[in-house]
Write a protein that holds these residues in place. Structure first.
Motif, short mmCIF file in Angstrom:
data_model
loop_
_atom_site.label_atom_id
_atom_site.label_comp_id
_atom_site.label_asym_id
_atom_site.label_seq_id
_atom_site.Cartn_x
_atom_site.Cartn_y
_atom_site.Cartn_z
N THR A 168 -29.05 -0.53 -2.28
CA THR A 168 -29.52 -1.79 -2.85
C THR A 168 -29.09 -1.93 -4.31
N ASP A 169 -28.60 -3.12 -4.65
CA ASP A 169 -28.33 -3.46 -6.05
C ASP A 169 -28.69 -4.93 -6.23
N ALA A 170 -28.24 -5.52 -7.32
CA ALA A 170 -28.63 -6.90 -7.63
C ALA A 170 -28.15 -7.91 -6.59
N SER A 171 -27.08 -7.58 -5.87
CA SER A 171 -26.52 -8.53 -4.90
C SER A 171 -27.18 -8.45 -3.53
N GLY A 172 -27.97 -7.39 -3.29
CA GLY A 172 -28.61 -7.22 -1.99
C GLY A 172 -28.55 -5.78 -1.52
N THR A 173 -28.71 -5.57 -0.23
CA THR A 173 -28.66 -4.23 0.35
C THR A 173 -27.44 -4.11 1.24
N GLU A 174 -26.54 -3.24 0.84
CA GLU A 174 -25.27 -3.08 1.56
C GLU A 174 -25.34 -1.89 2.52
N ILE A 175 -24.79 -2.05 3.71
CA ILE A 175 -24.61 -0.92 4.62
C ILE A 175 -23.56 -0.02 3.98
N ARG A 176 -23.90 1.26 3.82
CA ARG A 176 -23.10 2.17 3.00
C ARG A 176 -21.71 2.47 3.55
N PHE A 177 -21.52 2.27 4.83
CA PHE A 177 -20.24 2.68 5.42
C PHE A 177 -19.50 1.46 5.97
N PRO A 178 -18.21 1.58 6.20
CA PRO A 178 -17.46 0.46 6.77
C PRO A 178 -17.93 0.14 8.18
N ILE A 179 -18.20 -1.13 8.44
CA ILE A 179 -18.65 -1.56 9.77
C ILE A 179 -18.08 -2.94 10.05
N SER A 180 -17.51 -3.11 11.22
CA SER A 180 -16.87 -4.37 11.58
C SER A 180 -17.78 -5.21 12.47
N LYS A 205 -26.67 -19.68 5.15
CA LYS A 205 -28.08 -19.77 4.78
C LYS A 205 -28.46 -18.77 3.68
N GLY A 206 -27.52 -17.95 3.24
CA GLY A 206 -27.80 -16.99 2.18
C GLY A 206 -28.53 -15.75 2.65
N ILE A 207 -28.45 -15.45 3.94
CA ILE A 207 -29.15 -14.27 4.47
C ILE A 207 -28.27 -13.03 4.39
N VAL A 208 -26.97 -13.20 4.61
CA VAL A 208 -26.04 -12.07 4.56
C VAL A 208 -24.78 -12.48 3.80
N LYS A 209 -24.02 -11.47 3.40
CA LYS A 209 -22.66 -11.66 2.92
C LYS A 209 -21.81 -10.64 3.67
N SER A 210 -20.68 -11.09 4.18
CA SER A 210 -19.85 -10.17 4.94
C SER A 210 -18.39 -10.35 4.56
N GLY A 211 -17.68 -9.23 4.65
CA GLY A 211 -16.25 -9.23 4.40
C GLY A 211 -15.59 -8.30 5.39
N ARG A 212 -14.40 -7.84 5.07
CA ARG A 212 -13.69 -6.94 5.97
C ARG A 212 -14.41 -5.59 6.02
N ARG A 213 -15.05 -5.31 7.16
CA ARG A 213 -15.77 -4.05 7.39
C ARG A 213 -16.86 -3.81 6.33
N ARG A 214 -17.48 -4.90 5.87
CA ARG A 214 -18.52 -4.78 4.84
C ARG A 214 -19.60 -5.83 5.11
N ILE A 215 -20.87 -5.40 5.08
CA ILE A 215 -21.98 -6.33 5.28
C ILE A 215 -23.06 -6.03 4.25
N VAL A 216 -23.51 -7.09 3.57
CA VAL A 216 -24.60 -7.00 2.59
C VAL A 216 -25.72 -7.93 3.05
N ILE A 217 -26.93 -7.41 3.11
CA ILE A 217 -28.09 -8.25 3.44
C ILE A 217 -28.66 -8.77 2.14
N THR A 218 -28.65 -10.07 1.98
CA THR A 218 -29.11 -10.68 0.72
C THR A 218 -30.53 -11.24 0.81
N ASP A 219 -31.05 -11.38 2.02
CA ASP A 219 -32.42 -11.87 2.20
C ASP A 219 -33.04 -11.12 3.39
N LYS A 220 -33.64 -9.96 3.10
CA LYS A 220 -34.21 -9.13 4.16
C LYS A 220 -35.39 -9.82 4.85
N ASP A 221 -36.18 -10.54 4.08
CA ASP A 221 -37.34 -11.21 4.69
C ASP A 221 -36.90 -12.24 5.72
#
Length: 231
Positions: A168-180, A205-221
């Motif tokens: 977790t950081d200011a941008s949200g909670t990122e899955i630590r490993f590469p995942i597609s 909706k601002g719930i997640v951010k995703s890129g190439r093999r990267r996912i960040v949860i920005t709104d866990k609730d």
């Protein structure tokens, strides 16, 4: 003389309360090996030659069905054993495991399991408890596949992954490993199209951010509400 120091494993929860002598006994006949991302540890149906403990990195475990479909079973995090076929009395690996990032593992020959379990019965008990927990998770996954919609299954998997492997950081909670997205589809019994459609909608909706093999949860609730939705 084994040159692997007990301090490498003493801090992991599975070894909590072990004496120095027990830890040294566990590390007898072990070796440390670095694996690159994608380098296979073992293959489903292969001879169970070794068992492993993950010190650093992450592993992906998959199974191939009889009709040739690959299923994502789970991810292994640092501090977990894997490939413990000898503990189950099996001589073949039931699944395939490979690192998703550069990983460091301790490796024991399979034949050392029974002597180790006799020398350190506390370890055998902890490993069986760990395997029991995985079996319970597998049962819960089967129930989810049978009773839940795709969006709930995907939300549940993402919540589980960030709970076990989140940073977790200011941008949200990122899955630590590469995942597609394909990895998520295989874990949730759905299609790549469905995963892509839902993640894109959740990103809007601002719930997640995703890129190439990267996912960040920005709104866990919001994701948690999604996982509990009956619609």
């Amino acid at each position: 003389m084994n040159d692997i120091n007990r301090t490498l494993i003493a801090h992991f929860p599975i070894f909590e309360g072990f004496s120095a002598e027990e830890l040294d006994s566990i590390l007898k006949s072990v070796r440390s090996v670095r694996y690159a991302s994608g380098q296979m540890l073992f293959e489903q149906g292969g001879q169970a030659h070794s068992f492993f403990f993950l010190l650093h990195g992450h592993l992906r475990v998959t199974k191939m069905t009889s009709d040739g479909k690959q299923i994502g079973v789970r991810y292994i995090n640092p501090g977990e054993f894997c490939g413990i076929a000898p503990a189950l009395g099996a001589d073949r690996y039931p699944a395939t495991a490979a690192p998703v990032d550069d990983s460091i593992l301790l490796i024991w020959p399979a034949a050392s399991w029974l002597p180790l379990a006799e020398r350190v019965p506390k370890l055998a008990a902890r490993v069986m408890q760990m395997l029991g927990g995985r079996l319970q998770e597998a049962h819960e996954r089967v129930i989810e596949l049978a009773t839940q919609t795709a969006d709930r299954r995907i939300a549940n998997i993402l919540l589980d992954l960030i709970e076990k492997s989140g940073r977790t950081d200011a941008s949200g909670t990122e899955i630590r490993f590469p995942i597609s997205r394909q990895d998520i589809a295989e874990m949730t019994g759905t299609t790549l199209h469905t995963v892509s459609r839902l993640l894109s909608a959740w990103e809007e909706k601002g719930i997640v951010k995703s890129g190439r093999r990267r996912i960040v949860i920005t709104d866990k609730d919001a994701l948690r509400k999604m996982s509990e939705s009956r619609e």
